[in-house]
Design a protein around this motif. Structure first.
Motif, PDB file in Angstrom:
ATOM      1  N   GLY A 183       0.802  -1.210   0.000  1.00 32.75           N
ATOM      2  CA  GLY A 183       0.000   0.000   0.000  1.00 32.75           C
ATOM      3  C   GLY A 183       0.838   1.264   0.000  1.00 32.75           C
ATOM      4  N   ASP A 184       0.360   2.264  -0.705  1.00 29.85           N
ATOM      5  CA  ASP A 184       0.984   3.586  -0.693  1.00 29.85           C
ATOM      6  C   ASP A 184       0.415   4.350   0.499  1.00 29.85           C
ATOM      7  N   PRO A 185       1.245   4.708   1.478  1.00 32.77           N
ATOM      8  CA  PRO A 185       0.716   5.353   2.686  1.00 32.77           C
ATOM      9  C   PRO A 185       0.166   6.758   2.455  1.00 32.77           C
ATOM     10  N   VAL A 186       0.441   7.359   1.298  1.00 36.61           N
ATOM     11  CA  VAL A 186      -0.016   8.724   1.039  1.00 36.61           C
ATOM     12  C   VAL A 186      -1.194   8.725   0.070  1.00 36.61           C
ATOM     13  N   ALA A 187      -1.029   8.111  -1.097  1.00 38.78           N
ATOM     14  CA  ALA A 187      -2.098   8.119  -2.104  1.00 38.78           C
ATOM     15  C   ALA A 187      -3.175   7.091  -1.827  1.00 38.78           C
ATOM     16  N   GLY A 188      -2.844   6.016  -1.108  1.00 39.87           N
ATOM     17  CA  GLY A 188      -3.830   4.995  -0.797  1.00 39.87           C
ATOM     18  C   GLY A 188      -4.019   3.956  -1.879  1.00 39.87           C
ATOM     19  N   ILE A 189      -3.146   3.935  -2.890  1.00 41.55           N
ATOM     20  CA  ILE A 189      -3.248   2.943  -3.950  1.00 41.55           C
ATOM     21  C   ILE A 189      -2.419   1.716  -3.588  1.00 41.55           C
TER      22      ILE A 189
END
Length: 367
Positions: A183-189
């Motif tokens: 998971g991308d902790p900033v974008a959420g993708i």
């Protein structure tokens, strides 16, 4: 820290600490910053989706107009359309159901269906778009530098498609096989290399470096040959080099529009790779004297540059010919929907014949 009841217990680590996972809501930045990042990504992905779908539809309604090398731009735009769809799916499903697993950022493990779909859309088509840019640069070199005809270039289209779709397929399958989706902790993708720097180098940075070098090599060779042809024409006394100069300018503008975002994306990934361990250590142990936090603008710049190439790809097909094609297409649609004219049905009946004077006289004589 993860509890023993959590499925990730004794299977994950972060900041060199076992059973440690990032918090989904406040990993690197505040919840307010994360919400703005979601809005930022959603806005640019929507704009990219609109721009690229218009490009693809223009190609569909006027296929005969686009030949190689320009045809590669259509496939590049189609790839960015699918990338934007991946971001939009994340927005619709919610970042907590895609890049996050409840309160934790999703680690490098087997991903659920929604996360896998988002990963495939963004990673597979993102890498395919990079390859189509290399193919575009290569075909520009063949057409402008070596004077290949459109038909000669098109005869190799099967190999172009095999390269553009097969390489991302192999890489995507490899990422899934090694459970590299996270998971991308900033974008959420869901992507690869967000929490593992080895995966970041192997599946993102190394391919991006390779594609950038190949594309720039073909573009440079093509431009050099174009300048040589231009000088040869001028030495022969022919001053009509306007079309050639337009081609040089168009090629130069395109190289800038793709190269600058590609370099910035690579630089942002290098920035993350270099400082990630320090960021994680500062989050795990905030009691340090000098806590290190990432630059929020770098992340926003990276997401913007991920979409800008797809947005600008539509500029290459908008011209007078495009407006004519759309006008013709709309006219055909409107003519199909227009009701037919209703005519009043008139029936003609044959009147009974009126006896003439000769007929009357003959009848009287008979009497």
């Amino acid at each position: 820290m993860t509890a023993e009841s959590v499925q990730y217990f004794n299977r994950v680590h972060a900041a060199n600490i076992s059973n440690c996972l990032m918090n989904c809501e406040s990993s690197y930045f505040s919840p307010e910053a994360i919400n703005f990042a979601t809005f930022w990504v959603g806005a640019w992905s929507t704009l990219c989706c609109l721009s690229t779908i218009l490009t693809v539809i223009t190609y569909i309604i006027d296929m005969g107009r686009f030949v190689y090398p320009e045809k590669s731009i259509i496939f590049l735009a189609a790839c960015y359309f699918m990338v934007s769809i991946g971001y939009i799916i994340m927005l619709l499903a919610g970042r907590e159901n895609v890049g996050c697993d409840g309160q934790f950022v999703r680690p490098n493990m087997t991903a659920p269906a929604t996360c896998t779909i988002v990963f495939l859309l963004i990673y597979f088509f993102g890498m395919a778009a990079c390859i189509w840019w290399v193919i575009l640069s290569f075909t520009w070199f063949l057409a402008a530098g070596l004077k290949w005809s459109h038909e000669a270039i098109a005869s190799y289209s099967l190999y172009f498609h095999l390269t553009a779709w097969l390489l991302p397929t192999i890489k995507s399958i490899t990422v899934l096989a090694v459970s590299g989706v996270d998971g991308d902790p900033v974008a959420g993708i869901c992507y690869v290399g967000n929490q593992n720097t080895t995966n970041l180098w192997a599946f993102i940075l190394a391919p991006l470096f390779l594609y950038l070098i190949l594309g720039l090599s073909f573009l440079s060779a093509g431009l050099i040959n174009l300048f040589r042809i231009r000088e040869a024409i001028r030495q022969q006394g022919d001053q009509k080099t306007e079309k050639l100069e337009k081609l040089i300018i168009k090629l130069g503008v395109f190289s800038v529009l793709y190269t600058i975002p590609a370099i910035i994306v690579i630089a942002c990934h290098l920035y993350e790779q270099h400082f990630k361990e320090m960021w994680d250590a500062s989050i795990a142990c905030p009691c340090g004297a000098n806590p290190v936090r990432p630059d929020y603008l770098v992340f926003m710049l990276k997401y913007f540059m991920y979409h800008i190439v797809g947005i600008t790809s539509g500029f290459w097909i908008w011209s007078g010919k495009t407006l004519t094609a759309w006008r013709s297409f709309c006219s055909r649609i409107l003519c199909r929907k227009r009701p037919r004219d209703k005519f009043t049905a008139i029936s003609y009946t044959r009147a009974a014949s009126i006896p003439t004077s000769s007929t009357k006289s003959s009848s009287l004589s008979s009497v």
